[in-house]
Design an enzyme around this catalytic site. Structure first.
Site, PDB file in Angstrom:
ATOM      1  N   ARG A 184       0.833  -1.208   0.000  1.00 14.74           N
ATOM      2  CA  ARG A 184       0.000   0.000   0.000  1.00 14.74           C
ATOM      3  C   ARG A 184       0.867   1.258   0.000  1.00 14.74           C
ATOM      4  O   ARG A 184       0.538   2.255  -0.648  1.00 14.74           O
ATOM      5  CB  ARG A 184      -0.933  -0.020   1.225  1.00 14.74           C
ATOM      6  CG  ARG A 184      -1.958   1.087   1.172  1.00 14.74           C
ATOM      7  CD  ARG A 184      -3.147   0.851   2.097  1.00 14.74           C
ATOM      8  NE  ARG A 184      -4.275   1.653   1.644  1.00 14.74           N
ATOM      9  CZ  ARG A 184      -4.812   2.648   2.343  1.00 14.74           C
ATOM     10  NH1 ARG A 184      -4.353   2.948   3.535  1.00 14.74           N
ATOM     11  NH2 ARG A 184      -5.816   3.338   1.852  1.00 14.74           N
ATOM     12  N   HIS A 196       0.590   4.175  -2.791  1.00 11.13           N
ATOM     13  CA  HIS A 196       0.252   5.567  -2.461  1.00 11.13           C
ATOM     14  C   HIS A 196       1.392   6.533  -2.775  1.00 11.13           C
ATOM     15  O   HIS A 196       1.148   7.706  -3.041  1.00 11.13           O
ATOM     16  CB  HIS A 196      -0.189   5.681  -1.005  1.00 11.13           C
ATOM     17  CG  HIS A 196      -1.604   5.243  -0.781  1.00 11.13           C
ATOM     18  ND1 HIS A 196      -2.374   5.676   0.259  1.00 11.13           N
ATOM     19  CD2 HIS A 196      -2.397   4.410  -1.494  1.00 11.13           C
ATOM     20  CE1 HIS A 196      -3.583   5.117   0.190  1.00 11.13           C
ATOM     21  NE2 HIS A 196      -3.617   4.335  -0.862  1.00 11.13           N
ATOM     22  N   TRP A 235     -10.371  -8.883   3.143  1.00  8.65           N
ATOM     23  CA  TRP A 235     -11.207  -9.182   1.981  1.00  8.65           C
ATOM     24  C   TRP A 235     -11.459 -10.693   1.830  1.00  8.65           C
ATOM     25  O   TRP A 235     -12.351 -11.090   1.111  1.00  8.65           O
ATOM     26  CB  TRP A 235     -10.555  -8.647   0.702  1.00  8.65           C
ATOM     27  CG  TRP A 235     -10.669  -7.165   0.523  1.00  8.65           C
ATOM     28  CD1 TRP A 235     -11.673  -6.502  -0.144  1.00  8.65           C
ATOM     29  CD2 TRP A 235      -9.771  -6.143   0.969  1.00  8.65           C
ATOM     30  NE1 TRP A 235     -11.438  -5.148  -0.123  1.00  8.65           N
ATOM     31  CE2 TRP A 235     -10.280  -4.894   0.545  1.00  8.65           C
ATOM     32  CE3 TRP A 235      -8.567  -6.156   1.697  1.00  8.65           C
ATOM     33  CZ2 TRP A 235      -9.651  -3.675   0.807  1.00  8.65           C
ATOM     34  CZ3 TRP A 235      -7.942  -4.939   1.965  1.00  8.65           C
ATOM     35  CH2 TRP A 235      -8.474  -3.724   1.530  1.00  8.65           C
TER      36      TRP A 235
HETATM   37 FE1  CCH Z   1      -6.340  -0.261  -1.500  1.00  4.05          FE
HETATM   38  N1  CCH Z   1      -7.270   0.228   0.231  1.00  4.05           N
HETATM   39  N2  CCH Z   1      -7.585   0.959  -2.547  1.00  4.05           N
HETATM   40  N3  CCH Z   1      -5.307  -0.658  -3.220  1.00  4.05           N
HETATM   41  N4  CCH Z   1      -5.040  -1.401  -0.437  1.00  4.05           N
HETATM   42  C1  CCH Z   1      -6.981  -0.246   1.479  1.00  4.05           C
HETATM   43  C2  CCH Z   1      -6.046  -1.208   1.800  1.00  4.05           C
HETATM   44  C3  CCH Z   1      -5.164  -1.767   0.878  1.00  4.05           C
HETATM   45  C4  CCH Z   1      -8.620   1.679  -2.030  1.00  4.05           C
HETATM   46  C5  CCH Z   1      -8.883   1.872  -0.678  1.00  4.05           C
HETATM   47  C6  CCH Z   1      -8.274   1.161   0.347  1.00  4.05           C
HETATM   48  C7  CCH Z   1      -5.594  -0.179  -4.463  1.00  4.05           C
HETATM   49  C8  CCH Z   1      -6.751   0.515  -4.815  1.00  4.05           C
HETATM   50  C9  CCH Z   1      -7.650   1.040  -3.920  1.00  4.05           C
HETATM   51  C10 CCH Z   1      -3.996  -2.127  -0.977  1.00  4.05           C
HETATM   52  C11 CCH Z   1      -3.493  -2.019  -2.263  1.00  4.05           C
HETATM   53  C12 CCH Z   1      -4.113  -1.316  -3.291  1.00  4.05           C
HETATM   54  C13 CCH Z   1      -7.818   0.411   2.438  1.00  4.05           C
HETATM   55  C14 CCH Z   1      -7.787   0.158   3.928  1.00  4.05           C
HETATM   56  C15 CCH Z   1      -8.615   1.275   1.743  1.00  4.05           C
HETATM   57  C16 CCH Z   1      -9.692   2.182   2.328  1.00  4.05           C
HETATM   58  C17 CCH Z   1      -6.613   0.898   4.589  1.00  4.05           C
HETATM   59  C18 CCH Z   1      -6.513   0.603   6.060  1.00  4.05           C
HETATM   60  O1  CCH Z   1      -7.511   0.821   6.774  1.00  4.05           O
HETATM   61  O2  CCH Z   1      -5.447   0.132   6.505  1.00  4.05           O
HETATM   62  C19 CCH Z   1      -9.405   2.235  -3.123  1.00  4.05           C
HETATM   63  C20 CCH Z   1     -10.639   3.106  -2.945  1.00  4.05           C
HETATM   64  C21 CCH Z   1      -8.812   1.826  -4.278  1.00  4.05           C
HETATM   65  C22 CCH Z   1      -9.222   2.054  -5.707  1.00  4.05           C
HETATM   66  O3  CCH Z   1     -10.257   2.597  -6.008  1.00  4.05           O
HETATM   67  C23 CCH Z   1      -4.520  -0.509  -5.356  1.00  4.05           C
HETATM   68  C24 CCH Z   1      -4.460  -0.100  -6.834  1.00  4.05           C
HETATM   69  C25 CCH Z   1      -3.586  -1.203  -4.624  1.00  4.05           C
HETATM   70  C26 CCH Z   1      -2.242  -1.773  -5.039  1.00  4.05           C
HETATM   71  C27 CCH Z   1      -1.908  -2.066  -6.286  1.00  4.05           C
HETATM   72  C28 CCH Z   1      -3.468  -3.018   0.042  1.00  4.05           C
HETATM   73  C29 CCH Z   1      -2.357  -4.048  -0.142  1.00  4.05           C
HETATM   74  C30 CCH Z   1      -4.215  -2.784   1.202  1.00  4.05           C
HETATM   75  C31 CCH Z   1      -4.051  -3.495   2.560  1.00  4.05           C
HETATM   76  C32 CCH Z   1      -3.155  -2.683   3.464  1.00  4.05           C
HETATM   77  C33 CCH Z   1      -2.920  -3.309   4.813  1.00  4.05           C
HETATM   78  O4  CCH Z   1      -2.336  -2.618   5.653  1.00  4.05           O
HETATM   79  O5  CCH Z   1      -3.275  -4.463   5.053  1.00  4.05           O
END
Ligand code: CCH
Length: 285
Positions: free
Chosen positions: A43, A47, A186
């Site tokens: 993530r 970002h 998820w």
């Molecule tokens: Fe995401 N993401 N993401 N995401 N994401 C969150 C967590 C992860 C969105 C929103 C969220 C991508 C696209 C999108 C990861 C990778 C990717 C969370 C929870 C939100 C909200 C954060 C938390 O509470 O810790 C949205 C909206 C979009 C698109 O529309 C893309 C693209 C990627 C990478 C290629 C990953 C991995 C996580 C898990 C992080 C963790 O700490 O476990």
């Protein structure tokens, strides 16, 4: 010699395969989340990169402004200090690596070591100062739907197939109430890179979660797994859904498309030195 050392650009003085191994060694920790820092490293890489604007050519991973306030404090980046803190000793150990290279490489390591595809990667990003932080609002808002998701990713220069492939990263990790406000993983194996985002999305009935937190969905059967409103757009939007159905059926197609789109994401807005080598790192095992 000293002379040569002062004329060699810093990015050439780094043992990137060594950094890869050192990042991989930081992934496991049974006391953190589901036992791996991989999801939060991924993530962070996303970002750092996803702020790119293809019209103004601003943002992206090159300057690594995500580590500076105010960008580090944008709502979308809540919790990413956990990943930055975990990686910091490697900046000390390999002082010539740029933060932009370190954070994007951490994303590559996460994908590969958690069982995903090989992702091509190049070094040469040059860090910038806080004054060059990108404005807030460039990353997607999970409360919105397909139009918003398209606006955000088209601004980076992606098309629908690439967007649908990238969001498959939501097989990994979880949402944290103290970061985004959302809650839960998820699927049942959040530390394995799989095509489960697509299979879970299609195979379950998703119902609004009954709670006082932000609007999100849970699977009707167990209530243990979640989808963001933005995730649901990949089921309801017909053009996104066509890719979701393909990736649910065919994990190899997902891996190939994800590897391409993710490598592109990590390079958005970066002007690499002409002689920057392209790496395909081997996994540890
Ligand atoms: Fe995401 N993401 N993401 N995401 N994401 C969150 C967590 C992860 C969105 C929103 C969220 C991508 C696209 C999108 C990861 C990778 C990717 C969370 C929870 C939100 C909200 C954060 C938390 O509470 O810790 C949205 C909206 C979009 C698109 O529309 C893309 C693209 C990627 C990478 C290629 C990953 C991995 C996580 C898990 C992080 C963790 O700490 O476990």
């Amino acid at each position: 010699s000293k002379q040569q050392d002062s004329t060699t650009p810093s990015w050439k003085k780094v043992d990137y395969a060594g950094v890869y191994k050192d990042i991989a060694a930081l992934l496991e920790d049974e006391n953190y989340d589901d036992g791996s820092y991989g999801p939060v490293f991924l993530r962070l890489a996303w970002h750092a990169s996803g702020t790119y604007d293809c019209k103004s050519h601003t943002g992206g991973s090159s300057g690594c402004t995500i580590r500076h306030a105010p960008e580090s404090e944008h709502d979308a980046n809540a919790g990413l200090e956990v990943a930055r803190r975990r990686l910091e000793p490697l900046k000390k150990k390999h002082p010539n690596i740029s933060y932009g290279d370190l954070y994007t490489l951490a994303g590559v390591v996460a994908v590969q070591e958690l069982g995903g595809p090989t992702v091509k990667w190049r070094p040469g990003r040059v860090d910038k100062q806080a004054v060059e932080c990108t404005p807030d609002g460039r990353l997607p808002d999970a409360a919105q739907g397909a139009d918003h998701v398209r606006d955000i990713f088209y601004r980076m220069g992606f098309g629908d197939q690439e967007i649908a492939a990238l969001v498959g990263a939501h097989a990994l990790g979880r949402c944290h109430t103290d970061r985004s406000g959302y809650d839960g993983p998820w699927n049942a194996s959040p530390t394995a890179f799989t095509n489960f985002f697509y299979t879970e999305l299609l195979d379950n009935t998703w119902v609004p979660k009954k709670w006082t937190g932000p609007m999100q969905f849970v699977d009707k059967q167990s209530g243990a797994f979640m989808m963001l409103p933005a995730d649901m757009a990949f089921k309801t939007d017909p053009r996104f859904r066509a890719y979701v159905e393909r990736y649910a059926r065919d994990q190899d197609a997902f891996f190939a498309d994800f590897a391409n789109a993710f490598a592109k994401l990590l390079e958005l807005g970066v002007s690499f030195p002409e002689d920057a080598p392209l790496y395909r790192f081997k996994t540890l095992d």
